[in-house]
Design a protein around this motif. Structure first.
Motif, short mmCIF file in Angstrom:
data_model
loop_
_atom_site.label_atom_id
_atom_site.label_comp_id
_atom_site.label_asym_id
_atom_site.label_seq_id
_atom_site.Cartn_x
_atom_site.Cartn_y
_atom_site.Cartn_z
N THR A 118 30.21 8.91 -68.39
CA THR A 118 28.79 8.94 -68.74
C THR A 118 28.17 10.31 -68.51
O THR A 118 27.05 10.56 -68.93
N GLY A 119 28.89 11.21 -67.83
CA GLY A 119 28.37 12.55 -67.57
C GLY A 119 27.28 12.58 -66.51
O GLY A 119 26.36 13.39 -66.58
N THR A 120 27.38 11.70 -65.51
CA THR A 120 26.36 11.64 -64.48
C THR A 120 26.93 12.01 -63.12
O THR A 120 28.11 11.81 -62.84
N THR A 121 26.06 12.56 -62.28
CA THR A 121 26.42 12.87 -60.91
C THR A 121 26.06 11.68 -60.03
O THR A 121 24.92 11.24 -60.02
N LEU A 122 27.05 11.15 -59.31
CA LEU A 122 26.84 9.96 -58.48
C LEU A 122 26.37 10.32 -57.08
O LEU A 122 25.60 9.58 -56.47
N ALA A 123 26.85 11.44 -56.54
CA ALA A 123 26.43 11.91 -55.22
C ALA A 123 26.67 13.41 -55.17
O ALA A 123 27.57 13.93 -55.83
N ALA A 124 25.88 14.12 -54.36
CA ALA A 124 26.02 15.57 -54.25
C ALA A 124 25.64 16.02 -52.85
O ALA A 124 24.84 15.37 -52.17
N ALA A 125 26.23 17.12 -52.43
CA ALA A 125 25.89 17.73 -51.15
C ALA A 125 26.14 19.23 -51.25
O ALA A 125 26.94 19.67 -52.08
N SER A 126 25.46 20.00 -50.44
CA SER A 126 25.68 21.44 -50.43
C SER A 126 25.37 22.01 -49.06
O SER A 126 24.76 21.34 -48.22
N SER A 127 25.77 23.25 -48.87
CA SER A 127 25.50 23.91 -47.59
C SER A 127 24.04 24.36 -47.50
O SER A 127 23.61 24.87 -46.48
N ARG A 128 23.27 24.13 -48.55
CA ARG A 128 21.84 24.47 -48.54
C ARG A 128 20.98 23.28 -48.13
O ARG A 128 19.76 23.41 -48.00
N ASP A 129 21.60 22.10 -47.91
CA ASP A 129 20.86 20.95 -47.41
C ASP A 129 20.30 21.29 -46.04
O ASP A 129 20.93 21.99 -45.25
N LYS A 130 19.11 20.75 -45.73
CA LYS A 130 18.40 21.13 -44.50
C LYS A 130 19.22 20.90 -43.22
O LYS A 130 19.28 21.75 -42.35
N ASP A 131 19.86 19.72 -43.13
CA ASP A 131 20.59 19.41 -41.90
C ASP A 131 21.83 20.29 -41.72
O ASP A 131 22.19 20.63 -40.60
N ILE A 132 22.46 20.70 -42.81
CA ILE A 132 23.65 21.55 -42.71
C ILE A 132 23.24 23.01 -42.52
O ILE A 132 23.87 23.75 -41.76
N LYS A 133 22.17 23.42 -43.18
CA LYS A 133 21.70 24.81 -43.06
C LYS A 133 21.24 25.11 -41.64
O LYS A 133 21.36 26.23 -41.16
N ALA A 134 20.74 24.09 -40.94
CA ALA A 134 20.26 24.27 -39.57
C ALA A 134 21.41 24.48 -38.58
O ALA A 134 21.21 25.03 -37.50
N GLN A 135 22.62 24.06 -38.96
CA GLN A 135 23.79 24.20 -38.09
C GLN A 135 24.19 25.67 -37.99
O GLN A 135 24.00 26.44 -38.92
N THR A 136 24.80 26.03 -36.87
CA THR A 136 25.36 27.36 -36.74
C THR A 136 26.87 27.26 -36.85
O THR A 136 27.46 26.22 -36.57
N GLY A 137 27.50 28.33 -37.28
CA GLY A 137 28.95 28.34 -37.41
C GLY A 137 29.38 29.14 -38.63
O GLY A 137 28.54 29.68 -39.36
N THR A 138 30.67 29.19 -38.84
CA THR A 138 31.20 29.94 -39.97
C THR A 138 31.01 29.16 -41.27
O THR A 138 30.67 27.97 -41.25
N LYS A 139 31.26 29.83 -42.38
CA LYS A 139 31.12 29.17 -43.68
C LYS A 139 32.15 28.05 -43.82
O LYS A 139 31.85 27.01 -44.42
N SER A 140 33.34 28.21 -43.24
CA SER A 140 34.35 27.16 -43.31
C SER A 140 33.92 25.93 -42.52
O SER A 140 34.16 24.79 -42.94
N GLU A 141 33.31 26.15 -41.36
CA GLU A 141 32.83 25.02 -40.55
C GLU A 141 31.71 24.28 -41.28
O GLU A 141 31.66 23.04 -41.26
N LYS A 142 30.82 25.02 -41.93
CA LYS A 142 29.75 24.38 -42.70
C LYS A 142 30.32 23.63 -43.89
O LYS A 142 29.82 22.58 -44.28
N SER A 143 31.39 24.16 -44.49
CA SER A 143 32.03 23.49 -45.63
C SER A 143 32.58 22.14 -45.21
O SER A 143 32.52 21.18 -45.98
N LYS A 144 33.12 22.07 -44.01
CA LYS A 144 33.65 20.79 -43.51
C LYS A 144 32.50 19.79 -43.35
O LYS A 144 32.66 18.60 -43.67
N LEU A 145 31.34 20.26 -42.89
CA LEU A 145 30.17 19.40 -42.76
C LEU A 145 29.69 18.92 -44.13
O LEU A 145 29.25 17.77 -44.28
N VAL A 146 29.78 19.78 -45.15
CA VAL A 146 29.39 19.41 -46.51
C VAL A 146 30.29 18.29 -47.02
O VAL A 146 29.83 17.31 -47.61
N GLY A 147 31.60 18.41 -46.78
CA GLY A 147 32.54 17.36 -47.18
C GLY A 147 32.24 16.04 -46.50
O GLY A 147 32.27 14.97 -47.13
#
Length: 117
Positions: A46-75
């Motif tokens: 159908t060409g639709t997005t069912l769920a999405a997340a990014s490192s720019r979300d407020k709760d993830i952006k507030a975290q400190t750490g490396t980009k790889s650590e934030k990527s794990k939080l995004v997953g």
């Protein structure tokens, strides 16, 4: 002259020929910029997005750490959103990036969150 971006696009098209998502088993698509990472669960029928997340979300952006650590939080965040929608399995689309570093961290975080692929 072939740039790095053109090379990645060629790899991406080659991967997309083989991978597609359905409503029961959507495609987990990864986009990586220099500073952030974005992931989506996509139903290609159908060409639709069912769920999405990014490192720019407020709760993830507030975290400190490396980009790889934030990527794990995004997953992990995407896995939680997928569970809320009722999705337990997906196919992984690395988007032409090497399965290493931040892309691997997203996959590990999603697996720990309960997604199977």
């Amino acid at each position: 002259m072939i740039t790095k971006e053109v090379k990645r696009q060629k790899i991406r098209y080659r991967i997309r020929k083989k991978i597609s998502g359905t409503a029961q088993k959507p495609r987990l698509s990864v986009f990586r910029s220099n500073s952030d990472i974005y992931v989506q669960l996509i139903d290609d029928t159908t060409g639709t997005t069912l769920a999405a997340a990014s490192s720019r979300d407020k709760d993830i952006k507030a975290q400190t750490g490396t980009k790889s650590e934030k990527s794990k939080l995004v997953g992990a965040a995407l896995a939680a959103k997928a569970k809320a929608v009722g999705i337990t399995a997906c196919t992984f689309d690395r988007g032409g990036y090497l399965y290493h570093g931040r892309v691997k961290s997203v996959a590990d975080g999603a697996r720990e969150g309960g997604l199977q692929f």
